[in-house]
Design an enzyme around this catalytic site. Structure first.
Site: not given
Ligand code: HMG
Length: 394
Positions: A87, A119, A241
């Site tokens: 992609e 992906c 994935h």
């Molecule tokens: P974020 O803003 O970092 O989310 O975004 P958050 O604030 O909810 O924190 C993430 C986790 O860290 C949470 O855990 C927090 O509690 C924890 P959860 O509630 O999820 O279990 N946390 C902590 N843990 C320990 N110590 C701390 C602490 N603070 C917070 N101090 C997000 C996270 C994944 C949304 C962001 O990184 C993102 O947008 N990533 C890109 C999109 C993505 O990867 N999506 C995955 C599914 S889609 C997919 O897989 C397809 C893809 O590969 C693309 C394709 O197909 O081409 C992406």
């Protein structure tokens, strides 16, 4: 796509090799730059480090590096189909696989195409290759999946970037994993992640994307288990994935609950953990991630997996998901690249934040003029630059 198995012919993954560039950034560095607790990345996302693409590499050079060790004289004669899943395409018309085909000196009697669906497309390529091999059992297929995962500096997605490529040889009587004939496939029109032609970084609704991933997994599993008759406990290991490794852990916990499995938390962990080791260090490599996970599982699992079934879940935003399975073949250990893969990851130079930012923001000019990329990589294949709208490789 149900493969009609006319005989007891086994078809599947004969060899798998991945490549990632020789530069990485520790997520500690990103965390301290952004004033974020590093545990958010290490524990919350399950990521420690991510590979960074230097200006003189791209999806073509990564795929060529991944494939090079698999291309001996016999494979050059046997490969008549090259499928390139990505992609991060470098041209709207010409398939990236044609540059790789040229760099590797493959036979001119060869079909070469590029496939796209976020992906997921490498899995579609794998299933197409298997159907093709039923018709052409004496041939082999080269599947390349190569991507540069970019979300942008100082975005929530930043710690889930990464880059890498995987090269897979598919054949009859495979040495690693024979793919089984049942799949659960789901397509749905959702806007969780996409990249318009005019943007270099993905647009993503991150939290929504994780929900769509999990819902799609359950629907795919339901269809796969209905078709195959296989229950959760009939799979020794699972590969997902891996956009970030915590996502795969959550997926596995969710699937186990939904399938009413009685597997305890420790056993659930050990069913996926060896498959997550490389991605923790490399980051997301979009189309290649699931298959880097497969290599990680086969190379790092201490137990002998011979004749054990692995469940695979492939997900591509937008979205298409697929659950399928494969059986590990006897003697698979002899066809792995464990030392090479581990040294690729451990020998990467760690970038400072400023170096990472310079690599990230570098762009080959798009004015069609003559441009030379700065030399950063001491590797076999490099993107030299462009001349008269043409990309030039060494
Ligand atoms: P974020 O803003 O970092 O989310 O975004 P958050 O604030 O909810 O924190 C993430 C986790 O860290 C949470 O855990 C927090 O509690 C924890 P959860 O509630 O999820 O279990 N946390 C902590 N843990 C320990 N110590 C701390 C602490 N603070 C917070 N101090 C997000 C996270 C994944 C949304 C962001 O990184 C993102 O947008 N990533 C890109 C999109 C993505 O990867 N999506 C995955 C599914 S889609 C997919 O897989 C397809 C893809 O590969 C693309 C394709 O197909 O081409 C992406």
């Amino acid at each position: 796509m149900s493969h009609v198995v006319s005989s007891e012919k086994k078809i599947g993954i004969d060899a798998i090799r991945f490549y990632t560039p020789s530069f990485a950034i520790d997520l500690h560095t990103i965390a301290s730059q952004r004033g974020i607790d590093p545990n958010k990345f290490h524990v919350g996302l399950g990521q420690h480090c991510m590979s960074v693409m230097p200006p003189d590499e791209d999806i073509v050079t990564m795929a060529a590096h991944a494939a090079l060790p698999l291309i001996d004289e016999q494979n050059k004669r046997d490969i008549h189909l090259v499928l390139f899943a990505t992609e991060s395409g470098v041209d709207q018309s010409k398939a990236a696989g044609l540059w790789v085909h040229h760099l590797l000196g493959l036979s001119s009697s060869c079909r070469v195409v590029e496939l796209k669906q976020a992906c997921y497309s490498a899995t579609c390529a794998l299933q197409l290759a298997i159907s093709y091999l039923h018709m052409h059992p004496t041939e082999k297929v080269l599947l390349l999946a190569s991507d540069n995962a970019r979300y942008g500096l100082n975005t929530p997605g930043e710690p889930t970037q990464g880059c890498g490529a995987v090269a897979i040889i598919l054949s009859v009587s495979p040495r690693l994993v024979a793919i089984e004939p049942h799949q659960g496939v789901v397509a749905d029109h959702v806007m969780d992640f996409w990249r318009p032609n005019y943007l270099n970084e993905a647009v993503v609704d991150g939290k929504y994307s994780t929900k769509v991933y999990l819902n799609t997994l359950l629907k795919c599993w339901e269809e796969y288990s209905r078709q195959s008759g296989h229950g959760f406990s009939e799979h020794a290991r699972f590969c997902y994935h891996i956009p970030f490794t915590r996502m795969a852990e959550k997926a596995h916990e969710r699937l186990s609950r939904s399938a009413s499995s009685q597997t305890c938390a420790t056993a659930l962990h050990s069913q996926i953990e060896p498959g997550l080791l490389y991605s923790k260090q490399l980051g997301n490599a979009y189309t290649a991630s699931l298959y880097i996970g497969c290599a990680s599982l086969l190379e790092n699992e201490l137990e002998d997996l011979s004749e054990k079934r692995i469940g695979f879940f492939s997900y591509g935003s937008g979205c298409v998901g697929e659950f399928f399975s494969g059986v590990v073949q006897r003697g698979y250990q002899k066809a792995l690249f464990r030392e090479e893969h581990q040294s690729l990851l451990t020998s990467r130079a760690k970038l400072s934040y400023e170096q990472y930012k310079d690599f990230f923001t570098y762009q080959l000019p798009e004015d069609g003029g003559d441009h030379t990329t700065p030399v950063h990589s001491a590797v076999r294949f490099r993107l030299l630059g462009c001349r008269n709208h043409e990309r030039l490789y060494q």
